[in-house]
Design a protein around this motif. Sequence first.
Motif: not given
Length: 246
Positions: A93-106
């Motif tokens: 999600l962080m890469i393909a959808d550029s998901d900011n929430y997923a990035a913050n979780v990681m």
Amino acid sequence: MNLETGLNELIAPYKNQVSICMYNTDNLVFSYQEHRQFPAASLIKLGVLATQLAQNEDLNQMINVSRTPKVGGAGVLQLLTPEEWPIKDLLGLMIADSDNYAANVMIDHLSMTAINQWLDANHYDGTSLQRRLMDTEAKKTGRENLISAFDSLRLFRELMQHYPQVHGWFLNQQFRGKLPLTMDETAEDVAIYNKTGEGPNIDHDVARFVKNGHVIDVAVLTQGFTDRLVAITLMAKIGQLIYHSL
């Protein structure tokens, strides 16, 4: 017109606003201000991804995302109800959808300190993670995520070389309106893997073009275009130039 001449002509009116780094297979074929630092926007996710994959953790490990505050912007995780997700899905999600929430979780899973230590240890001198995505309060205090065209392309190339699982995420990138713009959905003879970044007066794209067995990797970072359409048009023309050079 060769590739170098064409690139120089395209960027000539915008030289204070653009940075480029380009490889033809393993040969550096064009660079301009490639070590200049720009606000990273979503390109910082490349550093998060590389740090996580270097840990050799089980990517099926479940993470409770509720411990990280939800944020807006790109991505769908904020809209979904499950509280536990496998690392591999959060990275996708962080890469393909550029998901900011997923990035913050990681980022919370790894810690900012660990990510910056990994970047330093691997000599990504132009890259720094100083805040979570969409953290406007931190941004007001001057904390900004930074990256260079050189570092962003190096991160992208290292990920593509060493971690085959990322290929599908970049190939199925949902944000295709920059370097791939004139080819996406129309040119069937080229595969384009990419990751974008955007923010106020900021537009970036890092991409791999593969056509007839030939490979060109490029990072284009821009800042300061008051008319965003001009920046996006410039990137689209660069992508088209690359396509025709392959």
